[in-house]
Design a protein around this motif. Sequence first.
Motif, PDB file in Angstrom:
ATOM      1  N   GLY A  24     -22.338  24.205  15.247  1.00 25.18           N
ATOM      2  CA  GLY A  24     -21.880  22.934  15.783  1.00 25.18           C
ATOM      3  C   GLY A  24     -21.149  23.101  17.102  1.00 25.18           C
ATOM      4  O   GLY A  24     -21.339  22.324  18.037  1.00 25.18           O
ATOM      5  N   LEU A  25     -20.298  24.129  17.188  1.00 25.72           N
ATOM      6  CA  LEU A  25     -19.586  24.408  18.439  1.00 25.72           C
ATOM      7  C   LEU A  25     -20.573  24.765  19.536  1.00 25.72           C
ATOM      8  O   LEU A  25     -20.442  24.305  20.671  1.00 25.72           O
ATOM      9  CB  LEU A  25     -18.586  25.540  18.225  1.00 25.72           C
ATOM     10  N   LEU A  65     -17.733  14.690  13.620  1.00 28.81           N
ATOM     11  CA  LEU A  65     -17.256  16.024  13.259  1.00 28.81           C
ATOM     12  C   LEU A  65     -16.494  16.025  11.940  1.00 28.81           C
ATOM     13  O   LEU A  65     -15.460  15.354  11.811  1.00 28.81           O
ATOM     14  CB  LEU A  65     -16.354  16.539  14.383  1.00 28.81           C
ATOM     15  N   ASP A  66     -17.024  16.764  10.963  1.00 30.73           N
ATOM     16  CA  ASP A  66     -16.296  17.007   9.728  1.00 30.73           C
ATOM     17  C   ASP A  66     -15.213  18.060  10.011  1.00 30.73           C
ATOM     18  O   ASP A  66     -15.316  18.820  10.979  1.00 30.73           O
ATOM     19  CB  ASP A  66     -17.259  17.495   8.651  1.00 30.73           C
ATOM     20  N   LEU A  67     -14.182  18.097   9.172  1.00 29.60           N
ATOM     21  CA  LEU A  67     -13.118  19.078   9.383  1.00 29.60           C
ATOM     22  C   LEU A  67     -13.324  20.352   8.579  1.00 29.60           C
ATOM     23  O   LEU A  67     -13.093  21.449   9.069  1.00 29.60           O
ATOM     24  CB  LEU A  67     -11.758  18.457   9.031  1.00 29.60           C
ATOM     25  N   ASP A  98     -13.841  25.764  11.542  1.00 25.85           N
ATOM     26  CA  ASP A  98     -13.486  24.440  11.025  1.00 25.85           C
ATOM     27  C   ASP A  98     -13.449  23.410  12.153  1.00 25.85           C
ATOM     28  O   ASP A  98     -13.423  23.737  13.343  1.00 25.85           O
ATOM     29  CB  ASP A  98     -12.156  24.474  10.265  1.00 25.85           C
ATOM     30  N   GLY A  99     -13.463  22.137  11.762  1.00 19.16           N
ATOM     31  CA  GLY A  99     -13.585  21.060  12.717  1.00 19.16           C
ATOM     32  C   GLY A  99     -12.464  20.993  13.734  1.00 19.16           C
ATOM     33  O   GLY A  99     -12.703  20.714  14.917  1.00 19.16           O
ATOM     34  N   LEU A 130     -15.633  11.658  16.961  1.00 17.12           N
ATOM     35  CA  LEU A 130     -15.219  10.901  15.780  1.00 17.12           C
ATOM     36  C   LEU A 130     -15.083  11.874  14.626  1.00 17.12           C
ATOM     37  O   LEU A 130     -16.070  12.513  14.226  1.00 17.12           O
ATOM     38  CB  LEU A 130     -16.260   9.827  15.441  1.00 17.12           C
ATOM     39  N   ILE A 131     -13.880  12.034  14.116  1.00 17.84           N
ATOM     40  CA  ILE A 131     -13.669  12.880  12.943  1.00 17.84           C
ATOM     41  C   ILE A 131     -14.066  12.106  11.693  1.00 17.84           C
ATOM     42  O   ILE A 131     -13.629  10.974  11.484  1.00 17.84           O
ATOM     43  CB  ILE A 131     -12.204  13.345  12.846  1.00 17.84           C
TER      44      ILE A 131
END
Length: 224
Positions: free
Chosen positions: A36-37, A50-52, A58-59, A76-77
């Motif tokens: 994801g990064l 973005l999930d944490l 981690d997010g 958006l978390i």
Amino acid sequence: MKVLVVEDYEPVRTSVAQGLREAGFAVDATGDGREGLWFAQTGEYDAVILDLMLPGTDGLAILKRLRDKENAVPVLILTARDTVRDRVRGLDLGADDYLVKPFAFEELLARVRALVRRKYETPSATIRVGDLEIDAGARTVRLAGRAVTLTGREYAVLEFLALRAGRVVSRTELWEHVYDFNAEPNSNVIDVYVARLRRRLARRGRPPLIRTRRGFGYVLGEDT
């Protein structure tokens, strides 16, 4: 518009990605934090969901890395962490919005659209360029009061040009914002869609709304 979804729970990731695609977004999706990064740092996105709690990275670490590199993509978390402390920490690290699971997809979609409008400094869901009117919520187009029927891809190209109205948009920019990572590049596909849009937006006795700047790209708007 293109959105990145970073969510490790596969049913949520799949349903969110599918819903966004049905709403007209190009979508890249992954359940791994490191990937994801990488996506967020190397791709051009109009928003990131973005999930944490993610494997790999981690997010919050992803968010911090993006902001440390001055990457201003709207984030958006989307998480099950619902305490005030969690929300404050996410927003203080640079998140633009925060939505707690479980959630209604309609609300998620509205929040994503709001982030995109904010990014392009368009306060209303209706985009107007001369006598062209685009309703980004309903995904409808009218020209001088006349309804214009477009395919999903034609609409996506037109919407991005409208959000950048009056400015030159390169073919590369258009490709990056209307196709996802897995799409096979085609040297002239953007030209084909622009040509179709010109025909659909033709106005008798008036110059085309979409103009070509040779060697640079396209501009939507009246030639002043």
